[in-house]
Write a protein that holds these residues in place. Sequence first.
Motif, PDB file in Angstrom:
ATOM      1  N   SER A 125    -101.409  22.089 -60.637  1.00  0.00           N
ATOM      2  CA  SER A 125    -101.082  22.517 -59.270  1.00  0.00           C
ATOM      3  C   SER A 125     -99.775  21.873 -58.805  1.00  0.00           C
ATOM      4  N   ARG A 126     -99.608  20.573 -59.149  1.00  0.00           N
ATOM      5  CA  ARG A 126     -98.379  19.892 -58.764  1.00  0.00           C
ATOM      6  C   ARG A 126     -97.167  20.519 -59.450  1.00  0.00           C
ATOM      7  N   ALA A 131     -92.406  23.833 -59.197  1.00  0.00           N
ATOM      8  CA  ALA A 131     -91.658  25.015 -59.641  1.00  0.00           C
ATOM      9  C   ALA A 131     -91.362  25.949 -58.468  1.00  0.00           C
ATOM     10  N   GLN A 132     -92.352  26.082 -57.563  1.00  0.00           N
ATOM     11  CA  GLN A 132     -92.153  26.946 -56.403  1.00  0.00           C
ATOM     12  C   GLN A 132     -91.087  26.378 -55.475  1.00  0.00           C
ATOM     13  N   VAL A 133     -91.123  25.046 -55.289  1.00  0.00           N
ATOM     14  CA  VAL A 133     -90.114  24.405 -54.438  1.00  0.00           C
ATOM     15  C   VAL A 133     -88.723  24.571 -55.047  1.00  0.00           C
ATOM     16  N   ALA A 134     -88.638  24.374 -56.394  1.00  0.00           N
ATOM     17  CA  ALA A 134     -87.347  24.545 -57.070  1.00  0.00           C
ATOM     18  C   ALA A 134     -86.846  25.982 -56.934  1.00  0.00           C
ATOM     19  N   HIS A 135     -87.782  26.937 -57.039  1.00  0.00           N
ATOM     20  CA  HIS A 135     -87.399  28.354 -56.902  1.00  0.00           C
ATOM     21  C   HIS A 135     -86.908  28.650 -55.480  1.00  0.00           C
ATOM     22  N   GLN A 138     -83.491  27.199 -55.080  1.00  0.00           N
ATOM     23  CA  GLN A 138     -82.501  28.035 -55.756  1.00  0.00           C
ATOM     24  C   GLN A 138     -82.205  29.294 -54.946  1.00  0.00           C
ATOM     25  N   ASP A 139     -83.253  29.924 -54.401  1.00  0.00           N
ATOM     26  CA  ASP A 139     -83.053  31.120 -53.575  1.00  0.00           C
ATOM     27  C   ASP A 139     -82.223  30.795 -52.337  1.00  0.00           C
ATOM     28  N   ALA A 140     -82.514  29.637 -51.729  1.00  0.00           N
ATOM     29  CA  ALA A 140     -81.764  29.243 -50.534  1.00  0.00           C
ATOM     30  C   ALA A 140     -80.294  29.006 -50.881  1.00  0.00           C
ATOM     31  N   LYS A 141     -80.047  28.363 -52.033  1.00  0.00           N
ATOM     32  CA  LYS A 141     -78.663  28.105 -52.444  1.00  0.00           C
ATOM     33  C   LYS A 141     -77.937  29.408 -52.758  1.00  0.00           C
ATOM     34  N   LEU A 142     -78.637  30.333 -53.444  1.00  0.00           N
ATOM     35  CA  LEU A 142     -78.011  31.627 -53.771  1.00  0.00           C
ATOM     36  C   LEU A 142     -77.689  32.415 -52.504  1.00  0.00           C
ATOM     37  N   THR A 143     -78.629  32.366 -51.541  1.00  0.00           N
ATOM     38  CA  THR A 143     -78.378  33.059 -50.267  1.00  0.00           C
ATOM     39  C   THR A 143     -77.179  32.461 -49.548  1.00  0.00           C
ATOM     40  N   GLU A 144     -77.099  31.123 -49.602  1.00  0.00           N
ATOM     41  CA  GLU A 144     -75.956  30.451 -48.969  1.00  0.00           C
ATOM     42  C   GLU A 144     -74.649  30.823 -49.662  1.00  0.00           C
ATOM     43  N   LEU A 145     -74.680  30.854 -51.008  1.00  0.00           N
ATOM     44  CA  LEU A 145     -73.474  31.220 -51.758  1.00  0.00           C
ATOM     45  C   LEU A 145     -73.065  32.668 -51.500  1.00  0.00           C
ATOM     46  N   GLN A 146     -74.059  33.558 -51.369  1.00  0.00           N
ATOM     47  CA  GLN A 146     -73.741  34.952 -51.051  1.00  0.00           C
ATOM     48  C   GLN A 146     -73.066  35.057 -49.688  1.00  0.00           C
TER      49      GLN A 146
END
Length: 280
Positions: A125-126, A131-135, A138-146
């Motif tokens: 579970s941890r 993995a979910q937090v890392a994902h 990553q999504d937040a960083k990609l959105t920021e870069l876009q």
Amino acid sequence: MNSPKSTVISSPTAIHEKFIILDDQTEKYELPKWILTMIAIIASIALALLGTYFLNFNGAFGNQGDFGTFGDFLGGVLNPILGFTTVFLLIWSLKMQLKELALSNQQLALTRQELKETKEETALSRQAMEAQVAHLKQDAKLTELQGVLKAQLDIINDLLATQVYGRRTDRGPLGITFDMILNNHNEVLLNRSFLDELLKTGTVNPVTIIGKALEIQIIQLGYISLEYSKETNSKLYALPYLVNTISLLNKFYKFQPNKSMEKLLIDINEQIKKGEIISN
């Protein structure tokens, strides 16, 4: 090659059912029939002896000597029987204790197994949460870069559309933008010598000011596009940004070559090739 071992985790329900079975086995421990039979036999013998005594003495206890003799007789008959019964009961008690100990060991083993599986499930579970937090990061960083890429392109388009040179001609007012310069528009070719003079004089003028600002913004766009292509899991989605960036870099590099743009062109071309290989 040896195939990797798979870890099978029992469900908590299965372990709970095992505990119920063990509890049922513990509750089923009752006195065996042979002990009850022996108690009944001893009681019957005692009653038979007492009945014999009272029948011989016609229902009376008789004198003290007779009663003492009868007591010795009764003790001599019953003591061996009671002794054997005590031994049997002791053996049965030890046997029951061994069974109880075995069941306790089984319950302890199941408890350890349950704790181990709970620990494994907690670890899984941890890992899933990490993995979910890392994902999400990553999504937040990609959105920021876009968002940064869009803002950078808007700035570049505004600079490209800015008029850097204008004069009156027989055909009317003439306005030249940097977009026309980079795309070798006909009007730029006609006024090329004058524009080159503006660039070589070293004086502050719209051509040098907008040109320098455009150079900085295009280089920034190149680095941001590279960062986005390295961060995203889908290289195919990064290709449009890289292709757009390399088009701008090529046009400006032909207009005014410099080492920063040359290096960026090499890096972006390599990244585009990686994306094409992955997509194929």
